[in-house]
Design an enzyme around this catalytic site. Sequence first.
Site, mmCIF file in Angstrom:
data_model
loop_
_atom_site.group_PDB
_atom_site.id
_atom_site.type_symbol
_atom_site.label_atom_id
_atom_site.label_comp_id
_atom_site.label_asym_id
_atom_site.label_seq_id
_atom_site.Cartn_x
_atom_site.Cartn_y
_atom_site.Cartn_z
ATOM 1 N N HIS A 122 0.852 -1.195 0.000
ATOM 2 C CA HIS A 122 0.000 0.000 0.000
ATOM 3 C C HIS A 122 0.881 1.236 0.000
ATOM 4 O O HIS A 122 2.041 1.192 0.421
ATOM 5 C CB HIS A 122 -0.905 0.004 1.229
ATOM 6 C CG HIS A 122 -1.979 -1.031 1.196
ATOM 7 N ND1 HIS A 122 -3.131 -0.912 1.935
ATOM 8 C CD2 HIS A 122 -2.090 -2.205 0.520
ATOM 9 C CE1 HIS A 122 -3.910 -1.954 1.724
ATOM 10 N NE2 HIS A 122 -3.291 -2.758 0.864
ATOM 11 N N GLU B 248 0.880 3.933 1.846
ATOM 12 C CA GLU B 248 1.349 4.351 3.167
ATOM 13 C C GLU B 248 2.490 3.465 3.660
ATOM 14 O O GLU B 248 3.459 3.964 4.233
ATOM 15 C CB GLU B 248 0.198 4.319 4.179
ATOM 16 C CG GLU B 248 -0.937 5.270 3.860
ATOM 17 C CD GLU B 248 -2.060 4.640 3.035
ATOM 18 O OE1 GLU B 248 -3.198 5.132 3.140
ATOM 19 O OE2 GLU B 248 -1.797 3.674 2.276
ATOM 20 N N CYS C 181 -6.284 2.264 5.533
ATOM 21 C CA CYS C 181 -6.939 0.996 5.853
ATOM 22 C C CYS C 181 -6.431 0.505 7.215
ATOM 23 O O CYS C 181 -5.487 1.073 7.778
ATOM 24 C CB CYS C 181 -6.649 -0.026 4.761
ATOM 25 S SG CYS C 181 -4.960 -0.690 4.829
ATOM 26 N N CYS D 17 -2.570 -0.159 7.245
ATOM 27 C CA CYS D 17 -1.787 1.073 7.192
ATOM 28 C C CYS D 17 -1.938 1.876 8.475
ATOM 29 O O CYS D 17 -0.965 2.466 8.966
ATOM 30 C CB CYS D 17 -2.192 1.904 5.978
ATOM 31 S SG CYS D 17 -1.765 1.084 4.412
#
Length: 157
Positions: free
Chosen positions: A54, A56, A84, A87
Amino acid sequence: MSEKDILFMRRAIELSLESMKTGGGPFGAVITKNGEIISECCNQVTVLNDPTAHAEIGAIREAARKLNTFDLSGCEIYASCEPCPMCLGAIYWARIDRVFFANTRNDAENIDFDDSFIYREISCPFKERSIEFRQLLREEALEAFRAWEALEDKVEY
């Protein structure tokens, strides 16, 4: 919000758009410290075949490498979407001071990036989760925890 906050968020949004051009998902993230960009990343889950890639997470990894520390206190993260659960956990573990986000989790859900089931699963007892969880060899595993507890020169985190 400062002018720099707006610039950093615009960069995160720009990264989310760039990500799609390379086959990634529509997410971008920027980490700053003292008003300067330390790292940035876009979503690379499908590009790298890595479910943890992801934006992040990538930005946190790069910032930690650049600053040579696992403690990102004093840093801020600008994410094109509300982080999410994975993260969010990484942001807390990294000790990032502030989180700025643009799209919400509901906006993400509207385009089929729905994390609501993960939020629900986290609060469920193991026996009620949709993935089977079984505990094995706890007593053997506690040996490592006892050794950690006794270690005098450990680096705590």
